[in-house]
Design a protein around this motif. Sequence first.
Motif, short mmCIF file in Angstrom:
data_model
loop_
_atom_site.label_atom_id
_atom_site.label_comp_id
_atom_site.label_asym_id
_atom_site.label_seq_id
_atom_site.Cartn_x
_atom_site.Cartn_y
_atom_site.Cartn_z
N MET A 1 31.17 51.27 40.20
CA MET A 1 31.85 51.02 40.18
C MET A 1 33.03 51.05 39.06
O MET A 1 34.18 50.73 38.68
N TYR A 2 32.12 51.48 38.25
CA TYR A 2 32.61 51.71 36.62
C TYR A 2 33.59 50.60 36.17
O TYR A 2 34.99 50.94 35.06
N LEU A 3 32.95 48.93 35.69
CA LEU A 3 33.37 47.74 35.23
C LEU A 3 33.20 47.85 34.01
O LEU A 3 31.93 48.50 33.70
N PHE A 4 33.83 47.36 33.63
CA PHE A 4 33.88 47.35 31.91
C PHE A 4 33.84 45.01 31.56
O PHE A 4 32.75 45.58 30.83
N ARG A 5 33.98 44.74 33.18
CA ARG A 5 33.28 43.19 32.86
C ARG A 5 33.04 43.09 33.65
O ARG A 5 34.41 43.71 35.58
N LEU A 6 32.19 41.73 34.45
CA LEU A 6 32.80 41.82 36.11
C LEU A 6 33.54 40.53 36.15
O LEU A 6 34.06 39.18 35.07
N PRO A 7 34.04 40.72 36.97
CA PRO A 7 35.39 40.13 37.03
C PRO A 7 35.43 37.85 38.25
O PRO A 7 33.93 37.96 37.61
N ARG A 8 36.04 37.43 36.98
CA ARG A 8 35.06 35.72 36.69
C ARG A 8 35.30 34.84 38.38
O ARG A 8 36.77 35.46 39.31
N ILE A 9 34.73 34.99 39.50
CA ILE A 9 34.60 34.31 40.95
C ILE A 9 33.24 33.64 40.70
O ILE A 9 32.74 33.66 40.07
N ALA A 10 34.07 32.39 42.03
CA ALA A 10 33.15 31.01 41.56
C ALA A 10 31.74 31.19 41.83
O ALA A 10 30.51 30.88 41.91
N GLU A 11 31.04 32.30 42.60
CA GLU A 11 29.99 32.95 43.48
C GLU A 11 29.15 33.37 42.34
O GLU A 11 27.93 33.18 42.14
N PHE A 12 29.58 33.51 41.37
CA PHE A 12 28.60 34.16 39.94
C PHE A 12 28.10 32.95 38.92
O PHE A 12 27.46 33.30 38.09
N LYS A 13 29.16 31.85 38.80
CA LYS A 13 28.52 30.53 38.57
C LYS A 13 26.70 30.27 38.45
O LYS A 13 26.37 30.06 37.55
N LYS A 14 26.42 30.14 39.75
CA LYS A 14 25.23 29.87 39.45
C LYS A 14 24.20 30.54 38.92
O LYS A 14 22.81 31.14 38.96
N MET A 15 25.09 32.48 39.40
CA MET A 15 23.47 33.24 39.28
C MET A 15 23.85 34.33 38.20
O MET A 15 23.86 35.91 38.08
N ARG A 16 24.96 33.96 37.23
CA ARG A 16 25.52 34.80 36.00
C ARG A 16 24.50 35.66 35.25
O ARG A 16 24.37 36.39 35.08
#
Length: 299
Positions: A165-180
Motif C-alpha cells: 500500500m506504499y506506506l512510508f511509515r507504520l501508523p501508531r496503533i496499540a496493536e503494534f506495541k507487542k508485535m512491532r
Amino acid sequence: FRNDPSGVLFCTDVAARGLDIPDVEWIVQLDPPQHPEAFVHRVGRTARLGRTGSAVLYLTPAEDTYVHFLEVQKCHVVPFHESMDAASLSQLSEDNDAEGGDGDHGDELRQRITLKMKKAILADRATLEICEKAFLSYLRAYKQHRCSFVLPFEKLDIGGLARSMYLFRLPRIAEFKKMRNGIDFERDTSVDLMQVKFQDKAREQARQRKIQKASENPKRFENTAKTRMNRLKKMEKRTARANRQQKELFQAVRSHSRPEEENEAIEDQEELAREAQLLKKLKNPHRRGLKRRDHESDT
C-alpha cells in the motif's frame, strides 16, 4: 462502466451480488472472502448466461489452509499454475514481447510502478492519508475475519501489506506495541512527511494552523497522548477485574450446583483437616500458647 468497450472495475463485496455486467472475463480476488457463499457470489460475476470466464484468488503461503476450507465447503479450486488460464496468459505475455512490448518483468516493472505510485502519493497529502486508512481498514477486517481460525492475524505479513500500500511509515496503533519488533518494515527516512501538503488549500491551511498550535503548546499534545495511554490502561484493568469477578461468580455457582454427596465429602475433608490441626497443637502445647498444666489437666 457497462458502456465502455473494456476496463477494470475496482470494488468491494458490495458489487459481488446484484450486478449483471455482460462479458466479464476475469474476477481477481485480492483477499479471501468472509464466507464460501461470498466466494461463489464473487466468481458469479463472470461466465454468465452461457459465457466463459475465469476467476483467481490471491493467497499468501500462510493462508493456504483456506483452500482446504473451500474444499470442505464444496468449492473446488486448483493452483493457478495448474490451470489452463496460466498457459494462456503466458502465451499472451510472449506475444506482447514479440510485438515490441516494453520488456519490463519482475523487479524492473515493480520498481517502475513503485516510483510512480510514490510520486503520486507525495503530490497530495489526501492520497497519503487514504493509503494509511486503507491499511488500517484492511488490518481491522482481517482481524475480525469470520474464518480467523484458518486465517490467524498473527501470521499476517503486516510489513508486506504496508509495502503493497506504499506506506512510508507504520501508523501508531496499540496493536503494534507487542508485535512491532516482529514486523519486517523499514521506514523511508528519505522523505519528510511533514512537508507533504494537501492540494486542497482549505485543508492545508487547517493543517498549518494545527502545526502552529502544536509548536506553541507542545505539552498539550503530549498530555493528550498520555491521557490516551492512561485510558487504555484503565480499560485493561477494568477488563481484568470483570474477568476475575466473572470467574469468581462461576466458581460460586459451580459450588452451589455440586451434588449433595460431593458437598458431604468436602465437609468431611474440612473436618478432618481441623482435627489434624488440633492434634498438632496438642503435641506442641507451647507453640500455640497453651499452658502445660492445662494440657495435663485435659489429658
